[in-house]
Design an enzyme around this catalytic site. Structure first.
Site, PDB file in Angstrom:
ATOM      1  N   THR A   1      32.957  39.932  43.586  1.00  0.00           N
ATOM      2  CA  THR A   1      32.129  41.478  43.229  1.00  0.00           C
ATOM      3  C   THR A   1      33.479  42.356  43.177  1.00  0.00           C
ATOM      4  O   THR A   1      34.164  42.355  44.109  1.00  0.00           O
ATOM      5  CB  THR A   1      31.083  41.718  44.299  1.00  0.00           C
ATOM      6  OG1 THR A   1      30.746  42.846  44.213  1.00  0.00           O
ATOM      7  CG2 THR A   1      31.524  41.004  45.830  1.00  0.00           C
TER       8      THR A   1
ATOM      9  N   CYS B   1      33.041  45.636  37.171  1.00  0.00           N
ATOM     10  CA  CYS B   1      31.743  45.043  37.671  1.00  0.00           C
ATOM     11  C   CYS B   1      31.700  43.865  37.090  1.00  0.00           C
ATOM     12  O   CYS B   1      31.799  43.640  35.756  1.00  0.00           O
ATOM     13  CB  CYS B   1      30.623  46.244  37.393  1.00  0.00           C
ATOM     14  SG  CYS B   1      28.936  45.423  37.538  1.00  0.00           S
TER      15      CYS B   1
END
Length: 233
Positions: free
Chosen positions: A83, A196
């Site tokens: 992430t 992202c």
């Protein structure tokens, strides 16, 4: 083959991409029936997201540090935090690990520099675009970073959490992201960092006219370089 540790689930949609790219990369490099030697600990993202919204980053760091230690205990020689946003708490993980945590911003900055670019746009969650943790790390890697305006940041964030994290990929959202990239280019961006992991499910290099730096793919490639040696060019 050394073992890659994956700390994922944030969201599991992007972690599935990590797992696929990791195994495809091993197959491409080694051939035959080779696949990645890895361990994966996938968290319940709902709890992490609540901490994000409340700004309780220290608590989130404590949770993920415990999970990172568990990944190491399972045999990982190298850990990937799957992430971008939760690299906000990367120092908490590094504090408990005896093996390297491969930082997603470092490998991304290296790829941008290798492409000969110095100024890039950054797409990500509002946390990633508005807070300094990723932008400053990219800047430390020699880059200038520009982010979208407030309206565009809000829309990118909404699409990530309301659509992509839920496995929904909308053509209309892709068109809006292309428009956002166009405005970043108008602000001087020479390329765009997909900061992202879920955005790689929506936007790719064929969608825009500037270089695209997909952080998940770059993270995976760097991990494979670390455990297998550089890929043949």
């Amino acid at each position: 083959m050394r073992t890659i540790g994956l700390l994922g689930g944030m969201s599991w949609e992007s972690s599935a991409l990590y797992y696929r790219l990791l195994n495809e990369g091993v197959r491409e490099r080694l051939g035959g029936l080779h696949s990645a030697r890895c361990v994966l600990l996938s968290v319940d993202f709902a709890g992490i997201e609540e901490l994000q919204v409340r700004g309780e980053w220290d608590a989130a760091g404590e949770l993920l540090a415990r999970d990172a230690a568990a990944v190491q205990a399972a045999g990982a020689d190298l850990v990937l935090l799957c992430t971008n946003t939760m690299h906000r708490v990367a120092p908490a993980l590094e504090a408990v690990l005896d093996v390297p945590l491969l930082h997603i911003a470092d490998v991304t900055a290296a790829a941008v520099r290798a492409a000969g670019l110095t100024r890039v746009g950054l797409l990500g969650t509002a946390f990633t675009m508005e807070q300094a943790f990723l932008r400053d790390r990219l800047a430390a890697g020699g880059l200038e970073v520009v982010v979208p305006g407030a309206v565009d940041r809000a829309e990118v964030h909404r699409v990530v959490y309301e659509e992509l994290c839920r496995g929904v990929v909308e053509p209309g959202s892709r068109r809006r992201f292309v428009e956002v990239v166009g405005r970043l280019v108008g602000d001087g961006a020479q390329g765009v960092v997909l900061g992202c992991t879920e955005i790689e499910l929506l936007l790719g290099p064929d969608d825009v006219d500037v270089p695209v730096f997909a952080t998940t793919a770059l993270h995976v490639d760097a991990a494979l370089d670390a455990v297998l040696g550089p890929a043949p060019r």
